[in-house]
Design an enzyme around this catalytic site. Structure first.
Site, PDB file in Angstrom:
ATOM      1  N   LYS B  97     -10.867  10.173  -8.427  1.00  0.00           N
ATOM      2  CA  LYS B  97     -11.656   8.960  -8.128  1.00  0.00           C
ATOM      3  C   LYS B  97     -11.702   8.681  -6.623  1.00  0.00           C
ATOM      4  O   LYS B  97     -11.636   7.546  -6.187  1.00  0.00           O
ATOM      5  CB  LYS B  97     -11.108   7.748  -8.894  1.00  0.00           C
ATOM      6  CG  LYS B  97     -11.071   7.952 -10.418  1.00  0.00           C
ATOM      7  CD  LYS B  97     -10.722   6.690 -11.178  1.00  0.00           C
ATOM      8  CE  LYS B  97     -10.786   6.881 -12.677  1.00  0.00           C
ATOM      9  NZ  LYS B  97      -9.699   7.714 -13.250  1.00  0.00           N
ATOM     10  N   ARG B  98     -11.867   9.737  -5.843  1.00  0.00           N
ATOM     11  CA  ARG B  98     -11.828   9.606  -4.400  1.00  0.00           C
ATOM     12  C   ARG B  98     -13.197   9.316  -3.804  1.00  0.00           C
ATOM     13  O   ARG B  98     -14.230   9.520  -4.444  1.00  0.00           O
ATOM     14  CB  ARG B  98     -11.289  10.896  -3.779  1.00  0.00           C
ATOM     15  CG  ARG B  98      -9.862  11.229  -4.162  1.00  0.00           C
ATOM     16  CD  ARG B  98      -8.884  10.207  -3.606  1.00  0.00           C
ATOM     17  NE  ARG B  98      -7.508  10.720  -3.694  1.00  0.00           N
ATOM     18  CZ  ARG B  98      -6.677  10.489  -4.692  1.00  0.00           C
ATOM     19  NH1 ARG B  98      -7.043   9.740  -5.713  1.00  0.00           N
ATOM     20  NH2 ARG B  98      -5.452  10.994  -4.685  1.00  0.00           N
TER      21      ARG B  98
END
Lengths: 269, 269
Positions: B97-98
């Site tokens: 989830k970067r």
């Protein structure tokens, strides 16, 4: 407004005592740190230690971006860096931009075991940030309006109510601020938005990145970034890689750059 | 529509050959893995190896959530896990989830050196995802509508155009899909939204979490999650911690749970 929590009170004390709002970004990129340090056991830690020695008197906090430490040696370097900064009495704001569901966010919140504050991403909503927010003594900086070109893609979308998304995010973050532990990340590349947001959430300290390597307006960053005197203006590469030659003088160059930024910002405080 | 890129073509082949769309979430929480493994050098790796042995024939991919590996031993465990899964010919989707600005996102994109695909957060816009998107042979799953309660806080906000934010994110992700390398993360707890989104972006494979421990509708996940037969339905704790007693039988229990989920999903394919 809630009182500032321990993180923000301590930050206020430090800002007053040291007369600086400079956040030094510790983006210890292995591709850019001086070659003679690469032979060390933990080159990023060796680099950061020298940077901290040279800059700590101008630093209101250190902001390591976790992206530069995401491997086994990286985590060790980060822990050493945190301990060393604390030894110099400088707080650590981990730039992690995390958020996740329930038990996973609780895991990410363990990053706050050793740091004093963290940046988080609001896209997944309040419960994805609860494990951070519930650390009431720490600081939580919510991404609001970021300074990159794509920042506008979602953040500037106009809502049915007429306001852009990032203003709603600011209002939500203000609601989430039960404990006086919330701040916002607001880029310095958009001074008008800084002013407008300051009007909307007068009590939330801002972390203003984008001064330095990314350009940005120092005057607006200081004028609108501080809430009751508390806020941070970050420079990463502009300080730590000020000496692009990477000679032995890199730490001295970093110290000079940090002092220069402090003085420039203080002219507007 | 762009053709599927190598990641999605390989995934399609695997889904067909193994007859499964199950993503097994490797959230190797040290607080929950069996006690007798805690004495090992790398307990998370010891745990994952046994889980992989027991589940690989039912797995279309493994999805380790990076939150559970963010320390020095964790990174080593993750690397061993990735190599072992690859040895079994199962791809790895890193749930990270970067997103971040320029040089920092490039650093995060190095996570794709050893994984086959990654999840990313859209709040910072296109350029914050470019380093991931430009890995044209890998998969990039953009968070769209998440299954947690707070998912609605931002994602359901109504835009001036009348659509909720998450639909605009889906449309943007579709625009960003030059290389046939983009998918969406869409929670199974909202079957109507799954159907609506499938209509909007017929060509993007979905990763559907929220089946299993979080509840969620398996039928809708399969009916609307697949694009041209390609998509993933994830269960993490429902598989890897199926045997809550943590006895020696945990791997067997995980294998049974993975098989059960595969069979349940296949009834709707």
């Amino acid at each position: 407004m809630p009182e500032f929590n321990p993180f923000f009170s301590d930050l206020r004390d430090r800002i007053e005592a040291r007369d600086t709002v400079v956040s030094v970004g510790l983006d210890a990129d292995l591709d850019r740190i001086p070659e003679h340090l690469l032979e060390r056991d933990l080159p990023r830690w060796a680099f950061n230690r020298r940077i901290i020695d040279a800059t700590h008197e101008y630093a209101a906090c250190y902001k390591p971006n976790v992206a530069f430490y995401e491997d086994a040696d990286g985590w060790r370097s980060l822990r050493e860096t945190v301990a060393y900064a604390h030894g110099k009495d400088v707080p650590i704001l981990l730039d992690a931009k995390r958020a996740d569901i329930g038990n996973t966010a609780r895991k990410y919140a363990e990053l706050l075991e050793y740091a004093d504050a963290i940046t988080v991403n609001p896209y997944m909503g309040r419960d994805s940030l609860s494990p951070f927010l519930s650390r009431r003594e720490k600081g939580v900086f919510v991404l609001c309006r970021t300074s990159n070109p794509g920042g506008a893609d979602l953040q500037d979308l106009e809502l049915e109510s007429g306001e852009p998304l990032y203003r709603r995010v600011a209002a939500l973050a203000d609601l989430w601020n039960d404990a006086g532990n919330v701040g916002l990340v607001v880029g310095a590349t958009t001074p008008d938005e800084l002013e407008e947001l300051r009007g909307e959430v007068p009590d939330l300290p801002f972390l203003v990145p984008g001064v330095g390597a990314q350009g940005g307006d120092a005057e607006a960053a200081v004028e609108f970034g501080l809430a009751h005197g508390v806020g941070l203006v970050n420079s990463s590469r502009g300080i730590i890689f000020a000496d692009v030659e990477g000679s032995d003088g890199f730490a001295t160059a970093a110290g000079r750059a940090a002092k220069r930024l402090r003085d420039r910002l203080n002219r507007h405080r």
